[in-house]
Scaffold this active site. Structure first.
Site, PDB file in Angstrom:
ATOM      1  N   ASP A  50       4.570   3.789   8.651  1.00 44.33           N
ATOM      2  CA  ASP A  50       3.791   2.988   9.591  1.00 44.33           C
ATOM      3  C   ASP A  50       4.660   2.678  10.808  1.00 44.33           C
ATOM      4  O   ASP A  50       5.828   2.286  10.670  1.00 44.33           O
ATOM      5  CB  ASP A  50       3.342   1.681   8.945  1.00 44.33           C
ATOM      6  CG  ASP A  50       2.345   1.906   7.810  1.00 44.33           C
ATOM      7  OD1 ASP A  50       2.079   3.081   7.488  1.00 44.33           O
ATOM      8  OD2 ASP A  50       1.861   0.914   7.255  1.00 44.33           O
ATOM      9  N   HIS A  56      -3.400   7.514   7.221  1.00 45.63           N
ATOM     10  CA  HIS A  56      -3.274   6.046   7.196  1.00 45.63           C
ATOM     11  C   HIS A  56      -4.382   5.431   8.061  1.00 45.63           C
ATOM     12  O   HIS A  56      -4.148   4.676   9.000  1.00 45.63           O
ATOM     13  CB  HIS A  56      -1.886   5.615   7.696  1.00 45.63           C
ATOM     14  CG  HIS A  56      -1.540   4.207   7.309  1.00 45.63           C
ATOM     15  ND1 HIS A  56      -1.789   3.133   8.140  1.00 45.63           N
ATOM     16  CD2 HIS A  56      -0.939   3.694   6.209  1.00 45.63           C
ATOM     17  CE1 HIS A  56      -1.364   2.017   7.557  1.00 45.63           C
ATOM     18  NE2 HIS A  56      -0.832   2.338   6.381  1.00 45.63           N
ATOM     19  N   ASP A  84       0.809  -1.214   0.000  1.00 41.88           N
ATOM     20  CA  ASP A  84       0.000   0.000   0.000  1.00 41.88           C
ATOM     21  C   ASP A  84       0.848   1.273   0.000  1.00 41.88           C
ATOM     22  O   ASP A  84       0.310   2.377  -0.047  1.00 41.88           O
ATOM     23  CB  ASP A  84      -0.984   0.006   1.179  1.00 41.88           C
ATOM     24  CG  ASP A  84      -0.305  -0.130   2.535  1.00 41.88           C
ATOM     25  OD1 ASP A  84       0.673  -0.890   2.637  1.00 41.88           O
ATOM     26  OD2 ASP A  84      -0.765   0.504   3.509  1.00 41.88           O
ATOM     27  N   HIS A  85       2.175   1.101   0.011  1.00 43.78           N
ATOM     28  CA  HIS A  85       3.078   2.251  -0.029  1.00 43.78           C
ATOM     29  C   HIS A  85       3.952   2.285  -1.287  1.00 43.78           C
ATOM     30  O   HIS A  85       4.608   3.295  -1.534  1.00 43.78           O
ATOM     31  CB  HIS A  85       3.968   2.264   1.215  1.00 43.78           C
ATOM     32  CG  HIS A  85       3.217   2.466   2.492  1.00 43.78           C
ATOM     33  ND1 HIS A  85       3.211   3.654   3.188  1.00 43.78           N
ATOM     34  CD2 HIS A  85       2.415   1.625   3.197  1.00 43.78           C
ATOM     35  CE1 HIS A  85       2.446   3.533   4.264  1.00 43.78           C
ATOM     36  NE2 HIS A  85       1.956   2.314   4.289  1.00 43.78           N
TER      37      HIS A  85
END
Length: 305
Positions: A212, A270, A67-68
């Site tokens: 994250d 996020h 997702d990054h």
């Protein structure tokens, strides 16, 4: 200097939020954009904003979760079709080079610009450009993950006009010379030191962007006295154990980092897809109870420093 949020969701896209990507608008300062993370469909999100790929010359990846990074191959390829001819550098953890090179090679993509990929092997300063400094530190997530601190150079203080006029130094081109500092010869033959007529320098702005992470000391150090901290807030406090198990933070934990680090403004992002619509208000209220100056980012939202 402006933050443009391109994707503010966690893990998977939802109808309300795409996965992670943030653009830092430095057009006024350096004439460029810097991108932080590049989740799937980031280039689609950019089409709905003023961000220009042709003016984007640096991409900072926090970690290698999909997702990054899944948006990188397409975005790098499309940059060639959107007038991007100047060099571009991608920074990220070990493995980012293999991912990019293989994706481009297998797809037969051709770039019309020089692509440099710099894998981060140690903490510290990554970039020094026209006074701007970017520092990276390791956070605590599943796998290697970095946070970034961007510091603007200090600005020259304001000209002490009242003092100049009191001493009979009239306005004109001479004022510009005085503000530059050093010895300045006046029309009447006197010589003065410019710095004696300029106020204290104005500290440069500081932006801290976390990847994250669960709460950790590195996040506090990166965010120390920052004007803006962008921190993940994947879950509400009711899911703090789940957040900890997967290397994430709650909105309350993000706010505590901001308080401890003496941050001016906190922006949480996020956000898990389980929080839709007004559900996000729960995350925001939990954070604001600890750090009042907090915003919850949304796709296409901008924050000007």
């Amino acid at each position: 200097m402006e933050l443009q949020f391109l994707g503010t969701g966690a893990g998977v896209p939802s109808k309300e939020r795409n996965v992670t990507s943030i653009a830092l608008n430095l057009l006024d300062e350096l004439g460029v954009y810097w991108l932080f993370d590049c989740g799937e469909s980031t280039q689609h999100q950019i089409l709905r904003t003023p961000v220009k790929l042709s003016k984007t010359n640096k991409i900072f990846i926090t970690h290698l979760h999909g997702d990054h990074i899944y948006g990188l191959p397409g975005l790098l390829s499309s940059r060639s079709y959107q007038g991007g001819v100047t060099p571009l550098t991608v920074y990220g953890p070990a493995g980012i080079a293999v991912f990019i090179r293989q994706a481009l090679a297998i797809s037969g993509s051709h770039l019309n610009y020089d692509l440099c990929i710099e894998e981060i092997t140690s903490e510290g300063i990554l970039v020094e450009e026209q006074g701007f400094v970017v520092e990276a530190r390791r956070l605590e997530h599943r796998g290697e993950c970095f946070g970034y601190r961007i510091t603007e150079p200090d600005q020259t203080g304001t000209l002490l006009v009242d003092k100049l006029q009191h001493e009979g130094i009239k306005p004109g081109p001479i004022y510009s010379q005085i503000k530059q500092g050093g010895a300045v010869e006046l029309p009447d033959g006197r010589t003065i030191q410019g710095e004696d007529y300029v106020g204290k320098s104005i500290p440069g702005r500081v932006v801290a962007i976390m990847g994250d992470t669960k709460p950790c000391q590195a996040a506090i150090e990166l965010a120390r006295d920052a004007h803006v901290l962008v921190h993940e807030a994947t879950f509400a406090s009711s899911h703090h154990e789940h957040a900890n198990d997967f290397g994430h933070s709650t909105s309350a934990q993000a706010a505590q980092i901001a308080e401890t680090a003496n941050v001016r403004t906190l922006i949480v992002t996020h956000i898990s897809s389980r929080y839709q619509g007004e559900d996000v208000d729960v995350l925001l209220s939990e954070a604001q109870a600890i750090h009042k100056d907090t915003y919850a980012a949304a796709d296409f939202w901008t924050f000007r420093l």
